[in-house]
Design a protein around this motif. Structure first.
Motif, PDB file in Angstrom:
ATOM      1  N   SER A   6       2.424 -38.173 -38.608  1.00  0.00           N
ATOM      2  CA  SER A   6       1.817 -37.229 -39.544  1.00  0.00           C
ATOM      3  C   SER A   6       0.387 -36.984 -39.091  1.00  0.00           C
ATOM      4  O   SER A   6      -0.195 -37.772 -38.331  1.00  0.00           O
ATOM      5  CB  SER A   6       1.835 -37.789 -40.971  1.00  0.00           C
ATOM      6  OG  SER A   6       1.260 -39.091 -41.021  1.00  0.00           O
ATOM      7  N   LEU A  25       5.182 -34.015 -40.161  1.00  0.00           N
ATOM      8  CA  LEU A  25       4.587 -34.000 -41.498  1.00  0.00           C
ATOM      9  C   LEU A  25       3.097 -33.723 -41.400  1.00  0.00           C
ATOM     10  O   LEU A  25       2.356 -34.461 -40.729  1.00  0.00           O
ATOM     11  CB  LEU A  25       4.817 -35.348 -42.195  1.00  0.00           C
ATOM     12  CG  LEU A  25       4.176 -35.540 -43.571  1.00  0.00           C
ATOM     13  CD1 LEU A  25       4.608 -34.452 -44.542  1.00  0.00           C
ATOM     14  CD2 LEU A  25       4.536 -36.917 -44.125  1.00  0.00           C
ATOM     15  N   ARG A  44       7.450 -30.418 -42.479  1.00  0.00           N
ATOM     16  CA  ARG A  44       7.150 -30.750 -43.875  1.00  0.00           C
ATOM     17  C   ARG A  44       5.639 -30.711 -44.047  1.00  0.00           C
ATOM     18  O   ARG A  44       4.889 -31.102 -43.144  1.00  0.00           O
ATOM     19  CB  ARG A  44       7.676 -32.151 -44.238  1.00  0.00           C
ATOM     20  CG  ARG A  44       9.188 -32.278 -44.212  1.00  0.00           C
ATOM     21  CD  ARG A  44       9.636 -33.729 -44.210  1.00  0.00           C
ATOM     22  NE  ARG A  44       9.248 -34.440 -45.412  1.00  0.00           N
ATOM     23  CZ  ARG A  44       9.985 -34.488 -46.530  1.00  0.00           C
ATOM     24  NH1 ARG A  44      11.145 -33.853 -46.598  1.00  0.00           N
ATOM     25  NH2 ARG A  44       9.586 -35.173 -47.567  1.00  0.00           N
ATOM     26  N   ASP A  68       9.298 -28.991 -48.096  1.00  0.00           N
ATOM     27  CA  ASP A  68      10.198 -29.658 -47.151  1.00  0.00           C
ATOM     28  C   ASP A  68      10.957 -28.676 -46.269  1.00  0.00           C
ATOM     29  O   ASP A  68      11.904 -29.053 -45.573  1.00  0.00           O
ATOM     30  CB  ASP A  68      11.182 -30.558 -47.893  1.00  0.00           C
ATOM     31  CG  ASP A  68      12.098 -29.791 -48.841  1.00  0.00           C
ATOM     32  OD1 ASP A  68      12.013 -28.547 -48.876  1.00  0.00           O
ATOM     33  OD2 ASP A  68      12.885 -30.445 -49.549  1.00  0.00           O
ATOM     34  N   ASP A  89      11.623 -38.174 -52.229  1.00  0.00           N
ATOM     35  CA  ASP A  89      10.337 -37.472 -52.228  1.00  0.00           C
ATOM     36  C   ASP A  89       9.633 -37.547 -53.579  1.00  0.00           C
ATOM     37  O   ASP A  89       8.428 -37.824 -53.653  1.00  0.00           O
ATOM     38  CB  ASP A  89      10.541 -36.004 -51.851  1.00  0.00           C
ATOM     39  CG  ASP A  89      10.859 -35.811 -50.382  1.00  0.00           C
ATOM     40  OD1 ASP A  89      10.588 -36.727 -49.585  1.00  0.00           O
ATOM     41  OD2 ASP A  89      11.388 -34.742 -50.031  1.00  0.00           O
TER      42      ASP A  89
END
Length: 284
Positions: free
Chosen positions: A141, A158, A185, A199, A237
């Motif tokens: 991420s 992410l 995402r 998402d 989530d």
């Protein structure tokens, strides 16, 4: 299952001139510390200068349960931020990223990063590091903060970003832009407005906790660390978002990005930045 988590990137010595104390922080550093506080096997890869400010940051890392040996020391200055607060408003007198600007780990530490179960890249990450991780297929991420266009997002698993707190500014176009640029995402935190997760199929929203904040510094970093910890353990989530929101609210109830002993500002540091401080006083 034990997860090997590594945060890479920025650290900083935050000097609160109006309060007479200083704290250690930075997005990547804060995320790693919060992971350790959650009992996870986390490491922090970053760089500080060969100066007294770097000594302070390394000592704080050790006290937080991270290994100071994971941090490089290079010629140049450690990142320092000078802040003043007046009537609740925070004013930045200096934001010097020092040797941390565009940090890329040396080969040995980069090999550690490439073997991790998850890598989180802090703000001001160089393009080359993002591209290396995308090419490797390593899960990761990156925190874009407010610099939404700073990095290529094609193939990024992410992306975290800071978004508008005003309710009259729609978030969907911003999230759609991240999606068009290739982010698989995206999670965008919007202060008291809450957070949004895109998402690639739909958008979820979680409301922010209502608190009387002492200091909002590091709240977003706690959100990131908590969300990733929960999500990587297999929580859905929605549940991971709830845990992240609670963690962000808790961080707002204390000074600094994570609970730590706030150090007094040493006289040598005030002398070092005397010209910056004097210039700010003249402008007031």
């Amino acid at each position: 299952m034990t997860l090997d988590l590594i945060a890479v990137g920025d650290n900083c010595l935050d000097v609160y001139l109006s309060k007479g104390h200083m704290a250690v922080g930075g997005n990547a550093l804060n995320v790693a510390v919060q992971w350790r506080r959650l009992g996870l096997a986390a490491r922090y890869l970053g760089v500080v200068g060969k100066d007294a400010e770097g000594d302070i940051i390394l000592a704080a890392l050790g006290q937080a349960g991270l290994d100071p040996a994971d941090v490089e020391r290079r010629d140049g200055s450690t990142a320092v931020t000078l802040l003043q607060e007046q009537g609740g408003d925070r004013r930045f007198l200096l934001e010097d990223l020092g040797v941390g600007l565009g940090y890329v780990p040396e080969p040995g530490r980069k090999s550690l990063m490439m073997a991790a179960d998850w890598v989180h890249l802090g703000t001001n990450t160089p393009v080359s590091l993002v591209q290396d991780l995308v090419r490797s297929g390593r899960p990761f991420s990156v925190d874009l903060s407010t610099r939404h266009d700073a990095l290529p997002l094609d193939g990024v698993p992410l992306a975290f970003a800071s978004g508008p707190e005003r309710a009259d500014i729609p978030v969907e176009p911003i999230l759609a832009a991240f999606r068009r640029r290739g982010a698989r995402r995206t999670i965008m935190t919007c202060g008291s407005r809450g957070a949004y997760l895109d998402d690639g199929v739909g958008v979820r929203h979680v409301a922010a906790w209502v608190v009387d904040p002492v200091d909002t510094c590091g709240a977003g970093d706690s959100f990131i660390a908590s969300f990733l910890a929960a999500w990587l353990k297999g929580l859905p989530d929605d549940d991971a978002l709830l845990e992240a929101t609670a963690a962000a609210a808790a961080t707002c109830l204390h000074e600094a990005g994570y609970p730590q002993t706030l150090g007094r500002i040493p006289s040598w540091l005030l002398e070092k930045y005397a010209d910056v401080i004097a210039s700010a006083e003249v402008q007031e």
